[in-house]
Design a protein around this motif. Structure first.
Motif, PDB file in Angstrom:
ATOM      1  N   HIS A  86       0.834  -1.219   0.000  1.00  0.00           N
ATOM      2  CA  HIS A  86       0.000   0.000   0.000  1.00  0.00           C
ATOM      3  C   HIS A  86       0.864   1.262   0.000  1.00  0.00           C
ATOM      4  O   HIS A  86       0.605   2.201  -0.762  1.00  0.00           O
ATOM      5  CB  HIS A  86      -0.912  -0.008   1.228  1.00  0.00           C
ATOM      6  CG  HIS A  86      -1.728   1.247   1.378  1.00  0.00           C
ATOM      7  ND1 HIS A  86      -2.793   1.549   0.559  1.00  0.00           N
ATOM      8  CD2 HIS A  86      -1.615   2.293   2.256  1.00  0.00           C
ATOM      9  CE1 HIS A  86      -3.308   2.715   0.924  1.00  0.00           C
ATOM     10  NE2 HIS A  86      -2.614   3.187   1.943  1.00  0.00           N
ATOM     11  N   GLU A  87       1.891   1.295   0.863  1.00  0.00           N
ATOM     12  CA  GLU A  87       2.734   2.489   0.978  1.00  0.00           C
ATOM     13  C   GLU A  87       3.529   2.781  -0.289  1.00  0.00           C
ATOM     14  O   GLU A  87       3.941   3.914  -0.522  1.00  0.00           O
ATOM     15  CB  GLU A  87       3.698   2.332   2.162  1.00  0.00           C
ATOM     16  CG  GLU A  87       3.058   2.517   3.525  1.00  0.00           C
ATOM     17  CD  GLU A  87       2.532   3.920   3.736  1.00  0.00           C
ATOM     18  OE1 GLU A  87       3.204   4.885   3.331  1.00  0.00           O
ATOM     19  OE2 GLU A  87       1.428   4.051   4.295  1.00  0.00           O
ATOM     20  N   ASN A  88       3.754   1.752  -1.106  1.00  0.00           N
ATOM     21  CA  ASN A  88       4.509   1.944  -2.355  1.00  0.00           C
ATOM     22  C   ASN A  88       3.593   1.983  -3.574  1.00  0.00           C
ATOM     23  O   ASN A  88       4.068   1.895  -4.705  1.00  0.00           O
ATOM     24  CB  ASN A  88       5.541   0.831  -2.506  1.00  0.00           C
ATOM     25  CG  ASN A  88       6.690   0.956  -1.524  1.00  0.00           C
ATOM     26  OD1 ASN A  88       7.657   1.678  -1.752  1.00  0.00           O
ATOM     27  ND2 ASN A  88       6.582   0.277  -0.383  1.00  0.00           N
ATOM     28  N   SER A  89       2.284   2.124  -3.336  1.00  0.00           N
ATOM     29  CA  SER A  89       1.313   2.121  -4.436  1.00  0.00           C
ATOM     30  C   SER A  89       0.843   3.531  -4.755  1.00  0.00           C
ATOM     31  O   SER A  89       1.157   4.493  -4.050  1.00  0.00           O
ATOM     32  CB  SER A  89       0.102   1.257  -4.061  1.00  0.00           C
ATOM     33  OG  SER A  89      -0.723   1.936  -3.120  1.00  0.00           O
ATOM     34  N   ASN A  90       0.047   3.647  -5.816  1.00  0.00           N
ATOM     35  CA  ASN A  90      -0.545   4.936  -6.178  1.00  0.00           C
ATOM     36  C   ASN A  90      -1.679   5.319  -5.237  1.00  0.00           C
ATOM     37  O   ASN A  90      -2.195   6.433  -5.310  1.00  0.00           O
ATOM     38  CB  ASN A  90      -1.070   4.870  -7.623  1.00  0.00           C
ATOM     39  CG  ASN A  90       0.044   4.616  -8.625  1.00  0.00           C
ATOM     40  OD1 ASN A  90       1.167   5.062  -8.431  1.00  0.00           O
ATOM     41  ND2 ASN A  90      -0.259   3.889  -9.691  1.00  0.00           N
ATOM     42  N   ARG A  91      -2.081   4.372  -4.369  1.00  0.00           N
ATOM     43  CA  ARG A  91      -3.144   4.637  -3.400  1.00  0.00           C
ATOM     44  C   ARG A  91      -2.589   5.095  -2.047  1.00  0.00           C
ATOM     45  O   ARG A  91      -3.340   5.241  -1.087  1.00  0.00           O
ATOM     46  CB  ARG A  91      -4.010   3.385  -3.220  1.00  0.00           C
ATOM     47  CG  ARG A  91      -4.780   2.998  -4.480  1.00  0.00           C
ATOM     48  CD  ARG A  91      -5.514   1.682  -4.320  1.00  0.00           C
ATOM     49  NE  ARG A  91      -6.206   1.301  -5.529  1.00  0.00           N
ATOM     50  CZ  ARG A  91      -7.500   1.538  -5.775  1.00  0.00           C
ATOM     51  NH1 ARG A  91      -8.235   2.158  -4.856  1.00  0.00           N
ATOM     52  NH2 ARG A  91      -8.053   1.170  -6.907  1.00  0.00           N
ATOM     53  N   LYS A  92      -1.290   5.276  -1.988  1.00  0.00           N
ATOM     54  CA  LYS A  92      -0.676   5.779  -0.751  1.00  0.00           C
ATOM     55  C   LYS A  92      -1.337   7.099  -0.366  1.00  0.00           C
ATOM     56  O   LYS A  92      -1.568   7.963  -1.203  1.00  0.00           O
ATOM     57  CB  LYS A  92       0.823   5.983  -0.971  1.00  0.00           C
ATOM     58  CG  LYS A  92       1.549   6.549   0.234  1.00  0.00           C
ATOM     59  CD  LYS A  92       3.013   6.813  -0.094  1.00  0.00           C
ATOM     60  CE  LYS A  92       3.722   7.447   1.089  1.00  0.00           C
ATOM     61  NZ  LYS A  92       5.128   7.760   0.778  1.00  0.00           N
ATOM     62  N   GLY A  93      -1.637   7.263   0.898  1.00  0.00           N
ATOM     63  CA  GLY A  93      -2.327   8.467   1.333  1.00  0.00           C
ATOM     64  C   GLY A  93      -3.817   8.257   1.456  1.00  0.00           C
ATOM     65  O   GLY A  93      -4.522   9.030   2.116  1.00  0.00           O
ATOM     66  N   LYS A  94      -4.320   7.219   0.807  1.00  0.00           N
ATOM     67  CA  LYS A  94      -5.718   6.810   0.945  1.00  0.00           C
ATOM     68  C   LYS A  94      -5.809   5.768   2.059  1.00  0.00           C
ATOM     69  O   LYS A  94      -4.797   5.271   2.554  1.00  0.00           O
ATOM     70  CB  LYS A  94      -6.233   6.237  -0.379  1.00  0.00           C
ATOM     71  CG  LYS A  94      -6.194   7.222  -1.537  1.00  0.00           C
ATOM     72  CD  LYS A  94      -7.183   8.360  -1.331  1.00  0.00           C
ATOM     73  CE  LYS A  94      -7.214   9.283  -2.554  1.00  0.00           C
ATOM     74  NZ  LYS A  94      -8.197  10.368  -2.409  1.00  0.00           N
TER      75      LYS A  94
END
Length: 448
Positions: free
Chosen positions: A188-196
């Motif tokens: 998750h932290e290395n994805s484009n959804r980080k911050g979500k």
């Protein structure tokens, strides 16, 4: 890391060599320490952290075979496996050079050396260390990390970096305590959804009724205790990542309900006819083997295909070689700070006992073992007696062998694996869960 920030230790019994290297490197590095007596090496690197150690291969001038240097190289790797070591010698013996590299050396230079070549070699080594970033992978915003340098965990790091930017559904497989939740957070932290949102649900602990209300939410009055509307975990994770832990433990009925939601990409809260679209990245985890999930009496194959676009298998700690020492020092630093104790030194007996344990509870067990050792320690030197393992964890089952001495068991296992792989050292080392260098050391130890 930049050359100007580097801390370097040089060990050579020739005072002229120490002076020459110190004068050469002092203008370029943050700190350089020299030492004539290799016998002091263990205490030095137990107290302080160095980025690079430059080590002579021959000492005392008695037996110039290079064995002295390799002996001390192994000591360094045992105590500080993430430290780069450059071996220097007056003898340009290619066989000895290859052997030192197999034993874990990062580079090999011959005296008399070229000053510029030494500087460039060190600079390149530090840059590669920075690029690799392979000792740990950030797991979440709290600073939790997946720590390791073994081939097995580096392969996991590589897969995480490949799959994280995609929206592919991930199935994380591994024994209890291997860190499946940290892997999910790292994706998750290395994805484009980080911050979500990153929302975790232990679905294996949910009853049939709780499963639907917890995941899909409910409207006021949907059941006796439903006193207000409540969002489900799918809706809470909208735009982010939903992590379903222990997915292998849900019933066939729960599987059917989950499959419908994943196919339609919308949920219907209990007590409502409203259809709510959801946009989530799904990560699931289980301690079951993939072969157990393939049993249709226990798990629907159509759901496996839906949740398992990519699978990540997290290796057990016993198969991760020097990661045990690396993780030990990582947790030691954490708990020293937490309990305001230390800094601690590790006795060789402590390290040996740690490495000989099979860790059926994996990284979680190691973490608790180190925390207990820090809490109960009477001094800043952790000895074998400070290390105790919980009886909660069962011992990892070994194949029954008539001669149960550890050396015999290890020797027989190595022979079987090498025979199975038809002499291929790389494949054998990988199957044994150790590096090629470690396997070569054992082959030499048992004269195989």
């Amino acid at each position: 890391m930049q050359l100007k920030d580097a801390k370097i230790l040089v060990i050579d019994d020739d005072a002229d060599v120490l002076t020459a290297i110190r004068l050469l490197l002092k203008p370029f590095v943050a700190e350089i320490l020299t030492e004539k007596n290799p016998g002091n090496l263990v205490s030095i690197i137990s107290d302080r952290k160095f980025d690079i150690i430059i080590l002579d291969m021959n000492f005392n001038g008695l037996v110039n075979t290079g064995n002295e240097g390799i002996f001390w190289l192994n000591k360094i790797k045992e105590i500080s496996p993430d430290t780069d070591v450059i071996l220097i010698t007056a003898y340009g013996d290619i066989d000895l050079a290859i052997r030192s590299l197999k034993e874990g050396a990062s580079d090999f230079i011959v005296k008399p050396w070229q000053n510029q070549k030494v500087i460039e070699s060190i600079r390149e080594m530090l840059q590669n260390k920075k690029k690799a970033g392979s000792k740990s992978l950030k797991s979440n915003s709290k600073g939790e990390k997946i720590v390791g340098e073994s081939e097995e965990i580096l392969e996991v790091f590589s897969k995480i970096k490949k799959v994280a930017p995609t929206d592919a559904n991930i199935l994380v497989l591994g024994e209890n305590g291997t860190g499946k939740d940290l892997v999910a957070k790292a994706i998750h932290e290395n994805s484009n959804r980080k911050g979500k949102p990153f929302v975790k649900v232990d679905v294996g602990a949910l009853t049939s009724t709780l499963f639907e209300s917890e995941l899909f939410g409910y409207k006021k009055g949907a059941f006796t205790d439903a006193r207000e509307d409540r969002k489900g975990r799918f809706e809470a994770a909208n735009g982010g990542t939903l992590f379903l832990d222990e997915i292998g433990n849900i019933s066939l009925r729960q599987q059917a309900r989950l499959l419908t939601v994943l196919q339609n990409r919308h949920i219907t809260p209990l007590g409502s006819n409203e259809v709510i679209p959801v946009d989530i990245r799904l990560i699931c985890a289980t301690n079951l083997d993939i072969s157990e999930l393939s049993d249709e009496n226990k798990f629907r194959k159509d759901l496996i295909y839906r949740i398992n676009t990519v699978d990540l298998i997290i290796p057990p700690l016993r198969n991760r070689g020097t990661d045990i020492t690396l993780l030990c020092r990582y947790f030691l630093e954490q708990y020293s700070e937490k309990y305001t104790k230390g800094p601690f030194k590790l006795d060789q007996g402590f390290l040996k006992k740690l490495k000989n344990h099979s860790f059926p509870g994996n990284v979680r067990e190691l973490q608790f073992v180190i925390e207990r050792a820090v809490i109960m320690a009477d001094s800043n030197l952790l000895k074998e007696s400070d290390l105790s393992f919980s009886v909660i964890e069962s011992t990892f089952p070994h194949e029954e062998i008539q001669d149960m001495r550890l050396d015999t068991v290890e020797k027989n296992t190595i022979l079987k694996v090498i025979d199975k792989n038809k002499g291929n050292i790389s494949k054998s080392a990988k199957e044994l869960g150790i590096t090629r260098a470690a396997l070569y050391r054992r082959l030499d130890k048992y004269d195989l």
